[in-house]
Enzyme design. Structure first.
Site, short mmCIF file in Angstrom:
data_model
loop_
_atom_site.label_atom_id
_atom_site.label_comp_id
_atom_site.label_asym_id
_atom_site.label_seq_id
_atom_site.Cartn_x
_atom_site.Cartn_y
_atom_site.Cartn_z
N HIS A 73 0.83 -1.21 0.00
CA HIS A 73 0.00 0.00 0.00
C HIS A 73 0.86 1.26 0.00
O HIS A 73 0.47 2.30 0.55
CB HIS A 73 -0.93 0.02 1.22
N ASN A 146 -10.57 -2.41 2.28
CA ASN A 146 -10.18 -2.50 0.86
C ASN A 146 -11.38 -2.28 -0.02
O ASN A 146 -12.52 -2.31 0.47
CB ASN A 146 -9.60 -3.90 0.57
N HIS A 337 -4.36 1.12 11.84
CA HIS A 337 -4.15 -0.18 12.47
C HIS A 337 -5.52 -0.77 12.82
O HIS A 337 -6.29 -0.11 13.54
CB HIS A 337 -3.32 -0.01 13.73
FE1 HDE Z 1 -2.97 -4.70 5.36
N1 HDE Z 1 -1.23 -4.00 5.91
N2 HDE Z 1 -2.47 -6.53 5.88
N3 HDE Z 1 -4.67 -5.45 4.66
N4 HDE Z 1 -3.48 -2.91 4.82
C1 HDE Z 1 -0.76 -2.73 5.77
O1 HDE Z 1 0.47 -1.57 7.46
C2 HDE Z 1 -1.44 -6.84 6.67
C3 HDE Z 1 -5.08 -6.78 4.64
C4 HDE Z 1 -4.70 -2.51 4.38
O2 HDE Z 1 -3.16 3.54 3.97
C5 HDE Z 1 0.58 -2.52 6.41
O3 HDE Z 1 0.91 0.63 7.77
C6 HDE Z 1 -1.42 -8.25 6.95
C7 HDE Z 1 -6.48 -6.88 4.42
C8 HDE Z 1 -4.67 -1.16 3.99
O4 HDE Z 1 -1.56 3.35 5.51
C9 HDE Z 1 0.91 -3.89 6.97
C10 HDE Z 1 -2.46 -8.79 6.25
C11 HDE Z 1 -6.93 -5.61 4.30
C12 HDE Z 1 -3.39 -0.71 4.23
C13 HDE Z 1 -0.35 -4.68 6.65
C14 HDE Z 1 -3.09 -7.72 5.61
C15 HDE Z 1 -5.81 -4.74 4.45
C16 HDE Z 1 -2.66 -1.81 4.76
C17 HDE Z 1 1.61 -1.94 5.51
C18 HDE Z 1 -2.88 -10.23 6.13
C19 HDE Z 1 -8.35 -5.13 4.02
C20 HDE Z 1 -2.85 0.68 3.98
C21 HDE Z 1 1.64 -0.47 5.82
C22 HDE Z 1 -3.14 -10.81 7.36
C23 HDE Z 1 -9.26 -5.48 5.10
C24 HDE Z 1 -3.05 1.53 5.18
C25 HDE Z 1 0.99 -0.38 7.11
C26 HDE Z 1 -2.55 2.92 4.88
C27 HDE Z 1 -1.34 -1.73 5.19
C28 HDE Z 1 -0.46 -5.93 7.13
C29 HDE Z 1 -4.20 -7.89 4.73
C30 HDE Z 1 -5.91 -3.31 4.34
C31 HDE Z 1 2.16 -4.50 6.39
C32 HDE Z 1 -0.40 -8.96 7.85
C33 HDE Z 1 -7.27 -8.18 4.36
C34 HDE Z 1 -5.84 -0.36 3.46
O5 HDE Z 1 1.06 -3.83 8.34
#
Ligand code: HDE
Length: 710
Positions: A73, A146, A337
């Site tokens: 992202h 999302n 978060h």
């Molecule tokens: Fe994320 N996701 N995600 N994700 N995610 C991040 O956190 C993660 C998932 C989503 O605009 C990270 O600050 C894991 C689903 C958005 O700053 C990180 C898993 C959904 C954003 C992270 C998922 C999301 C992130 C990277 C699987 C929709 C951007 C940067 C278990 C419900 C937030 C950060 C922003 C960002 C981890 C899957 C949405 C790496 C471990 C499912 C919108 O922490």
């Protein structure tokens, strides 16, 4: 229209303008600078001096301006706004921003792609992040959503594998912001649980027309807990008031070259123009006792709850009404978060959500470089923070007194814990039991039913787009065994889908053990797509964009192509009517020189035929006026104009040919077709303006795509 009153959250002392002439240039230490042009030297041609603290401070700070981009992202656009509650959910949750009718809560939203680096294109085929930070008076609540309601994987432990597979390949760092490559499809073809999400990723949902025209989904089942402790499962939805609209894949590829900031610019301009994007915020509510009433598991993040089974109840409005003052300070530094929750909301044991609850803070520590990132203005709660956490890099808060521990007597025992009645958070006392196992629940094993549901719910044009997307993607995969494996997976979704993809990507159909009856005989492809094809399968209208909002042209961008001698009266009449409906009209001429219309007006074009492209517009009007058309038909302009028209035609857009434009019409691809195309309006039609407005509101004539591209 909402006023642009800054909400409580944004009255930050930290925001200041650099355009105040009373504010002199200073160093970071507040020293006024007399000369910002030259470094300190020994003589005007001598060496620069180490003592030049002004030079050193400025360059040192510059050297450290970049911070690590988000590991996923990375590419994003943000905006401030407000959430207004229009219907109380007091029966389901005690979260005050969802129970106090009419309550307005400041928000910050960040939209993003997933796979691409920070500088990559907006129009990649990708999931879009839809992260919402609610600055509630009970603490920050982050709904990190999302634009697709499911995910690729069922357990967080597979997330690094998924991302490693989709990111540029580690040996040559190719491709950027693209899933069309071997490692991604190698992984996906070995992960049946990803099949449903792949349908969404290959659908037009992955190439939105605008961030303002896409849905948001919380994905996971969460929990609502009301004042009495009653628990409901809840799924969150954001439904755009402008409808859900996408571009064509060919268009997305061109936009990526013409304007890779297309979505970012679209969001920025809409807010600057006061066209505040709005979403209906809705919830699907399921009583705790109904948890196992479905043929899927509510804890499975690869499954939706079909809206026909549990309707989405619209309870509020999300409005974005202010652009950030500084991209880095706000959009880049914002930290979302899913673990930022408030009383009345709680987690489920969804194994994907559970893993996320660790990851976000962990990654933000390395990205923002300090455990105090919550003190960055954009991340600050509107509540005062009281706790015994101290120190750490970049600490801002100055806490007085001797106590930084609890219990204590020296500090009078403060800060005290909060009773639940005083808003203190307590997790739901859910009973948990079972042996420690590394196992997948048996209730998660159906990987194809909802993939079928999604595919079968698509309109014929949407199915064609999905097939073509898979053909494009798999045609970029160099290893035949991966293509074969993936086609085999597709066969569990739909035989025709698998057959057509197989044929186009060179997979020998007979080599595959098809899971059901013989393949359809070769015939008219469109007929085979027929939504009426038997046996009638279960569908969900909410999953197709064919039923989305198509009755407004608000914020649509209409290109007027003109040259000297354009019919000023006709142009102004149409422009006035389009703008009265909320559309934006932009003039496109052979150059940026002023254009004189036939009634003597001098018009300033915003674009020239060579500095923009039809993909940046929703529709075209070829201005009437014989002299204008004559100028457009001269050699240096003609091909540019015809390319504009033919490209818009190919992408199923509305085109209005004004009077005297016969020559352009007949030289374009449009004239090659004799059919009743509602997206083509000519000088012969009656009520052209109404027809044009209606055609624009329909977004695209997707049903005629095959004919328009024949
Ligand atoms: Fe994320 N996701 N995600 N994700 N995610 C991040 O956190 C993660 C998932 C989503 O605009 C990270 O600050 C894991 C689903 C958005 O700053 C990180 C898993 C959904 C954003 C992270 C998922 C999301 C992130 C990277 C699987 C929709 C951007 C940067 C278990 C419900 C937030 C950060 C922003 C960002 C981890 C899957 C949405 C790496 C471990 C499912 C919108 O922490």
């Amino acid at each position: 229209m909402k006023t642009n009153e800054p909400n409580k959250k944004t009255e930050q002392l930290d925001v200041h303008s650099t355009s105040n002439e009373n504010e002199k240039l200073t160093t970071n230490q507040g020293l006024k600078i007399n000369n910002n042009q030259d470094s300190l030297k020994a003589g005007e041609r001598g060496p620069s001096l180490l003592e030049d603290f002004i030079l050193r401070e400025k360059i040192t700070h510059f050297d450290h301006e970049r911070i690590p981009e988000r590991v996923v992202h990375a590419r994003g656009s943000g905006a401030h706004g407000v959430f207004k509650l229009n219907k109380s959910l007091a029966g389901y949750t005690k979260a005050r921003f969802l129970t106090e009718l009419g309550k307005e809560t400041p928000v910050f939203v960040r939209f993003s792609t997933v796979a691409g680096s920070k500088g990559s294109t907006d129009l990649a085929r990708d999931v879009r992040g839809f992260a919402v930070k609610f600055y509630t008076d009970e603490g920050n609540y982050d709904l990190v959503a999302n634009n697709m309601p499911v995910f690729f994987i069922q357990d967080a432990i597979k997330f690094p594998d998924l991302i490693h597979a989709v990111k540029p390949e580690p040996d040559n760092e190719i491709p950027q912001a693209a899933s069309a490559h071997d490692t991604f499809w190698d992984f996906i073809s070995l992960m049946p649980e990803s099949t449903h999400m792949i349908m969404w990723l290959m659908s037009d949902r992955a190439i939105p027309r605008s961030l303002r025209m896409m849905e948001g989904f919380g994905v996971h089942s969460f929990k609502f807990i009301n004042e009495e402790g009653k628990v409901h499962f809840v799924k969150f939805h954001f439904k755009p008031k402008l409808g859900i609209h996408s571009v064509a894949w060919n268009e997305a590829q061109i936009i990526s070259g013409v304007d890779s900031d297309f979505h970012k610019r679209d969001l920025w301009e809409a807010i600057e123009n006061g066209d505040y994007p709005e979403w209906d915020f809705g919830v699907q509510l399921i009583p705790e006792e109904d948890e196992h009433k479905f043929d899927f598991d509510l804890l499975d993040p690869t499954k939706i709850v079909p809206e026909e089974e549990v309707p989405v109840e619209i309870v509020g409005t999300l409005t974005l009404n202010r652009n950030p003052d500084n991209f880095f300070a706000e959009t880049e530094q914002v930290a979302f978060h899913p673990g930022h929750i408030i009383p009345g909301i709680d987690f489920t044991n969804d194994p994907l959500l559970q893993g996320r609850l660790f990851s976000y803070t962990d990654t933000q520590l390395s990205r923002l470089g300090s455990p105090n990132f919550h003190e960055i203005p954009i991340n600050r709660s509107i509540n005062t923070v009281h706790n015994n956490q101290r120190d750490g890099h970049m600490r801002q808060q100055i806490v007085k007194g001797k106590t930084s521990y609890e219990p204590n007597s020296i500090g009078g025992g403060c800060p005290f814990q909060a009773m639940m009645a005083d808003g203190g958070f307590a997790s739901q006392q859910e009973r948990v039991s079972g042996e420690k196992v590394r196992e997948r629940s048996k209730s998660f094993v159906d990987h194809y039913s909802q993939a079928k549901l999604f595919y079968n719910s698509q309109s014929t044009p949407e199915k064609l787009h999905l097939q073509n997307a898979l053909i494009f993607e798999l045609s970029k995969v160099t290893r035949p065994e991966i293509r074969e494996r993936m086609v085999g997976q597709l066969a569990y979704v739909d035989t025709f889908l698998a057959w057509r993809v197989a044929e186009k990507v060179g997979v020998e159909v007979k080599k595959l053990d098809w899971p059901n009856q013989s393949l359809p005989a070769d015939s008219n492809m469109v007929e085979l797509q027929s939504e009426e094809r038997e046996p009638k399968t279960k569908i969900s209208d909410a999953l197709s964009m064919r039923h989305t909002v198509k009755d407004t042209i608000k914020t649509r961008k209409i290109g007027f192509i003109l040259a000297n001698g354009a019919d000023g009266g006709a142009l102004n009449d149409l422009k006035t009517k389009l703008e009265a409906e909320g559309a934006k009209v932009e003039l496109i001429a052979p150059s940026l020189a002023q254009v004189r219309t036939n009634d003597g007006a001098e018009l300033t074009p915003k674009h020239s035929l060579s500095n923009t492209a039809s993909v940046c517009f929703d529709a075209l009007y070829i201005c009437s006026g014989a002299d204008s058309v004559k100028e457009l038909m001269i050699a240096e302009n003609k091909n540019l104009v015809l390319h504009f028209i033919n490209e818009a035609y190919k992408h199923c857009k509305a085109i209005y040919f004004g009077a005297d434009t016969q020559a352009l019409y007949h030289h374009s691809n449009v004239s090659a077709k004799q059919h009743d195309d509602p997206g083509i309006i000519t000088w012969e039609d009656g009520k052209q303006t109404d027809k044009f407005i209606n055609a624009i509101a329909k977004h695209r004539v997707w049903d005629l795509e095959m004919e328009r591209n024949a």
